[in-house]
Design a protein around this motif. Structure first.
Motif, PDB file in Angstrom:
ATOM      1  N   GLN A 117       0.833  -1.213   0.000  1.00 28.80           N
ATOM      2  CA  GLN A 117       0.000   0.000   0.000  1.00 28.80           C
ATOM      3  C   GLN A 117       0.865   1.259   0.000  1.00 28.80           C
ATOM      4  OE1 GLN A 117      -0.598  -2.710   1.672  1.00 28.80           O
ATOM      5  NE2 GLN A 117      -2.774  -3.028   2.121  1.00 28.80           N
ATOM      6  N   ILE A 118       1.951   1.224   0.770  1.00 30.57           N
ATOM      7  CA  ILE A 118       2.803   2.419   0.860  1.00 30.57           C
ATOM      8  C   ILE A 118       3.521   2.673  -0.476  1.00 30.57           C
ATOM      9  CG2 ILE A 118       4.882   3.357   1.991  1.00 30.57           C
ATOM     10  CD1 ILE A 118       3.692   2.007   4.601  1.00 30.57           C
ATOM     11  N   HIS A 172       2.299   1.919  -3.356  1.00 30.12           N
ATOM     12  CA  HIS A 172       1.243   2.456  -4.225  1.00 30.12           C
ATOM     13  C   HIS A 172       0.997   3.942  -3.917  1.00 30.12           C
ATOM     14  CE1 HIS A 172      -2.454   2.771  -6.492  1.00 30.12           C
ATOM     15  NE2 HIS A 172      -3.167   3.016  -5.394  1.00 30.12           N
ATOM     16  N   LEU A 173       0.935   4.261  -2.619  1.00 30.70           N
ATOM     17  CA  LEU A 173       0.712   5.646  -2.199  1.00 30.70           C
ATOM     18  C   LEU A 173       1.791   6.565  -2.782  1.00 30.70           C
ATOM     19  CD1 LEU A 173      -0.712   7.779  -0.344  1.00 30.70           C
ATOM     20  CD2 LEU A 173       0.838   7.043   1.478  1.00 30.70           C
ATOM     21  N   TYR A 174       3.058   6.140  -2.688  1.00 30.77           N
ATOM     22  CA  TYR A 174       4.158   6.978  -3.183  1.00 30.77           C
ATOM     23  C   TYR A 174       4.216   7.032  -4.710  1.00 30.77           C
ATOM     24  CZ  TYR A 174       6.192   8.385   1.221  1.00 30.77           C
ATOM     25  OH  TYR A 174       6.406   9.011   2.435  1.00 30.77           O
ATOM     26  N   ALA A 175       3.720   5.980  -5.360  1.00 31.93           N
ATOM     27  CA  ALA A 175       3.691   5.990  -6.834  1.00 31.93           C
ATOM     28  C   ALA A 175       2.681   7.027  -7.320  1.00 31.93           C
ATOM     29  CB  ALA A 175       3.316   4.607  -7.363  1.00 31.93           C
ATOM     30  N   ARG A 176       1.612   7.223  -6.545  1.00 36.93           N
ATOM     31  CA  ARG A 176       0.545   8.127  -6.985  1.00 36.93           C
ATOM     32  C   ARG A 176       0.673   9.530  -6.396  1.00 36.93           C
ATOM     33  NH1 ARG A 176      -3.600   4.867  -9.029  1.00 36.93           N
ATOM     34  NH2 ARG A 176      -2.529   3.276 -10.253  1.00 36.93           N
ATOM     35  N   GLU A 217      15.177   1.779   0.418  1.00 38.63           N
ATOM     36  CA  GLU A 217      15.493   2.090   1.822  1.00 38.63           C
ATOM     37  C   GLU A 217      14.287   2.716   2.526  1.00 38.63           C
ATOM     38  OE1 GLU A 217      19.584   3.640   3.841  1.00 38.63           O
ATOM     39  OE2 GLU A 217      18.726   4.916   2.283  1.00 38.63           O
ATOM     40  N   ASP A 218      13.675   3.684   1.842  1.00 34.83           N
ATOM     41  CA  ASP A 218      12.494   4.359   2.402  1.00 34.83           C
ATOM     42  C   ASP A 218      11.352   3.392   2.627  1.00 34.83           C
ATOM     43  OD1 ASP A 218      13.248   6.870   2.855  1.00 34.83           O
ATOM     44  OD2 ASP A 218      12.211   7.808   1.180  1.00 34.83           O
ATOM     45  N   LEU A 219      11.137   2.529   1.643  1.00 36.06           N
ATOM     46  CA  LEU A 219      10.040   1.565   1.754  1.00 36.06           C
ATOM     47  C   LEU A 219      10.281   0.627   2.935  1.00 36.06           C
ATOM     48  CD1 LEU A 219       7.385   0.564   0.556  1.00 36.06           C
ATOM     49  CD2 LEU A 219       8.690  -0.974  -0.915  1.00 36.06           C
ATOM     50  N   HIS A 220      11.523   0.210   3.080  1.00 38.21           N
ATOM     51  CA  HIS A 220      11.879  -0.695   4.172  1.00 38.21           C
ATOM     52  C   HIS A 220      11.632  -0.013   5.530  1.00 38.21           C
ATOM     53  CE1 HIS A 220      13.778  -3.965   6.242  1.00 38.21           C
ATOM     54  NE2 HIS A 220      14.621  -3.134   6.843  1.00 38.21           N
ATOM     55  N   ASP A 221      11.988   1.280   5.607  1.00 40.37           N
ATOM     56  CA  ASP A 221      11.794   2.022   6.866  1.00 40.37           C
ATOM     57  C   ASP A 221      10.321   2.204   7.214  1.00 40.37           C
ATOM     58  OD1 ASP A 221      14.477   2.265   7.045  1.00 40.37           O
ATOM     59  OD2 ASP A 221      14.580   4.357   6.370  1.00 40.37           O
ATOM     60  N   GLU A 243       7.605   0.274   6.040  1.00 41.85           N
ATOM     61  CA  GLU A 243       6.684  -0.829   5.715  1.00 41.85           C
ATOM     62  C   GLU A 243       5.728  -1.191   6.861  1.00 41.85           C
ATOM     63  OE1 GLU A 243       9.271  -3.982   4.494  1.00 41.85           O
ATOM     64  OE2 GLU A 243       9.899  -4.467   6.547  1.00 41.85           O
ATOM     65  N   ASN A 244       6.089  -0.857   8.101  1.00 38.32           N
ATOM     66  CA  ASN A 244       5.194  -1.180   9.226  1.00 38.32           C
ATOM     67  C   ASN A 244       4.362   0.016   9.691  1.00 38.32           C
ATOM     68  OD1 ASN A 244       5.973  -3.894   9.346  1.00 38.32           O
ATOM     69  ND2 ASN A 244       7.859  -3.320  10.404  1.00 38.32           N
ATOM     70  N   TRP A 245       4.442   1.105   8.934  1.00 41.44           N
ATOM     71  CA  TRP A 245       3.618   2.264   9.274  1.00 41.44           C
ATOM     72  C   TRP A 245       2.165   1.994   8.893  1.00 41.44           C
ATOM     73  CZ3 TRP A 245       6.314   7.459   7.511  1.00 41.44           C
ATOM     74  CH2 TRP A 245       7.520   7.605   8.226  1.00 41.44           C
ATOM     75  N   SER A 246       1.237   2.630   9.621  1.00 39.76           N
ATOM     76  CA  SER A 246      -0.172   2.558   9.198  1.00 39.76           C
ATOM     77  C   SER A 246      -0.336   3.503   8.003  1.00 39.76           C
ATOM     78  CB  SER A 246      -1.080   3.010  10.332  1.00 39.76           C
ATOM     79  OG  SER A 246      -0.875   4.394  10.581  1.00 39.76           O
TER      80      SER A 246
END
Length: 462
Positions: free
Chosen positions: A6-7, A9-13, A21-25, A27-30
């Motif tokens: 989901q994250i 997808h959010l950043y793609a749009r 690195e950012d995605l890894h940091d 990935e557990n965010w709501s």
């Protein structure tokens, strides 16, 4: 709780993609936290200041210049145009305020404007950036009073005895209500209300020239009074159709090319109730369950600028020669500040035809590996000859393109044991089909794999 899909997808749009690195940091965010942080990163407005003077403010009209002076003026204009284009691409490619730049790109196309004056273009672009997450009505009024828009839509010539309907028409058809929600008579009455809206030729400042303003009674969208331009804008935004029109365009930009009337109606309610504040509307979209539906993931075609900026951000590309980026934009059909007409770029599937797709699939290998995709496996004699010729060409490509990706930085962010399939899932937005999975399972190093993946048709989608 892993929300990485989901994250991503959010950043793609809402931006131009996310680094590993950012995605890894994150990935557990709501989703809520991710959206909040996205807006936080875009709070600050960083205007572009590539052009510092208005070269159109010369005392002599163009026709009175000598040939040498004309040549100099054109050279200056070209230089400014390149500087402005380069400055905005750089800003989109490096900023943390991704959402603000992504929305500036949306408004840049919504208020499509093409005048041969980079100073005015820059001013308009900075107004769109400052208001990109602010209030639509405020932005509409400010944009309508810029020299760029007044010049582009001929309101400078709109005077009481000779009304010019160009601006009045586009204001309703393209910026607010959409075709079919006003009459030809409404256009005439609106044009009369905007008479006298002009700009000062010396410094480009907006001025209201009361001597050429039509002070008569006008009837517009069923209301009658001695209206001026601001009144017309007030009446237009008080009509909920404006909210629906903007939300339909935003839905197609951020969610899906195929409008969903129920979702657009929800968006229009939020927008209208919040007096056209853009931030609450976007927060509503990015937190809606339907935004993350499978059918809304990896289904939009990246615009050429999104495609180039996404590559730049992913691989930290540095261009020594900005002309190359302009050339890429021309080839792919989207040069910033040069929309094809007043309706802007149509977008969506129209970005891709057989020749532009071929160019798009060649660009990553051109930038990332001097024009070569290393195909692994046993090469046939013809391939060998082809590859030898290609390697010769590589030196020419390096000289011509002068673009350097930072491979060390890109590779350092990846886990040492990342599988080829994981890599493909990270770089591509659509679900992987069997062909892609089979292709990426071939032996080869991660760098070669990244070039192969970015050279696929699937990489064109976000």
């Amino acid at each position: 709780m892993n929300n990485s899909k989901q994250i991503k997808h959010l950043y793609a749009r809402a931006g131009f993609g996310i680094t590993f690195e950012d995605l890894h940091d994150k990935e557990n965010w709501s989703i809520k936290k991710s959206v909040r942080k996205l807006f936080k990163a875009s709070e600050k407005v960083q205007p572009i200041a590539a052009v510092t003077e208005n070269i159109d403010l010369r005392p002599k009209p163009f026709k009175d210049l000598t040939d040498d002076e004309k040549r100099m003026l054109n050279q200056d204009r070209n230089k400014q145009e390149k500087a402005l284009n380069d400055a905005w691409i750089k800003q989109m490619s490096t900023t943390d305020a991704q959402l603000r730049e992504k929305m500036t790109l949306f408004w840049h196309n919504h208020f499509a404007c093409n005048v041969g004056n980079s100073y005015y273009e820059q001013e308009l672009n900075n107004i769109e950036r400052a208001n990109a997450l602010g209030n639509f009505k405020t932005m509409l009024l400010q944009v309508s009073q810029t020299p760029a828009m007044l010049q582009f839509l001929n309101n400078q010539q709109n005077q009481k005895n000779h009304p010019n309907e160009n601006f009045a028409r586009e204001l309703m058809e393209l910026f607010t209500l959409g075709r079919g929600h006003y009459t030809e008579q409404d256009i005439k009455e609106s044009a009369r209300s905007f008479t006298g809206w002009a700009y000062n030729g010396k410094d480009g400042a907006f001025r209201f020239n009361q001597y050429v303003h039509d002070n008569g009674i006008k009837t517009f969208l069923g209301q009658t009074a001695n209206f001026c331009g601001e009144d017309i804008i007030n009446i237009i935004v008080s009509n909920k159709q404006t909210a629906t029109f903007i939300c339909t365009k935003l839905y197609r930009y951020l969610v899906n090319e195929v409008p969903d009337d129920a979702h657009i109606a929800e968006m229009a309610d939020v927008f209208y109730k919040n007096n056209y504040e853009i931030t609450p509307l976007l927060k509503f979209v990015f937190q809606a369950d339907w935004f993350y539906d499978e059918k809304n993931i990896g289904n939009l075609v990246k615009s050429p600028v999104e495609f180039l900026v996404g590559l730049n951000r992913q691989f930290y590309i540095n261009y020594q020669n900005p002309d190359v980026l302009m050339q890429f934009q021309r080839t792919l059909g989207q040069v910033l500040f040069r929309p094809p007409n007043v309706a802007g770029w149509p977008g969506g599937r129209s970005w891709i035809d057989s020749s532009s797709l071929m160019y798009r699939m060649k660009i990553p290998s051109t930038i990332l590996n001097a024009g070569l995709i290393d195909f692994t496996g046993k090469a046939t004699p013809e391939d060998e000859a082809y590859l030898a010729a290609q390697r010769k060409q590589q030196l020419n490509v390096i000289k011509r393109v002068q673009a350097t990706p930072d491979w060390d930085k890109f590779l350092k962010e990846l886990p040492k044991d990342i599988s080829h399939e994981e890599m493909a899932r990270f770089l591509l937005e659509p679900e992987l089909d069997k062909t892609v999975i089979d292709e990426v399972k071939q032996p080869g190093d991660i760098k070669t794999l990244a070039i192969q993946i970015t050279s696929t048709p699937e990489y064109q989608l976000c």
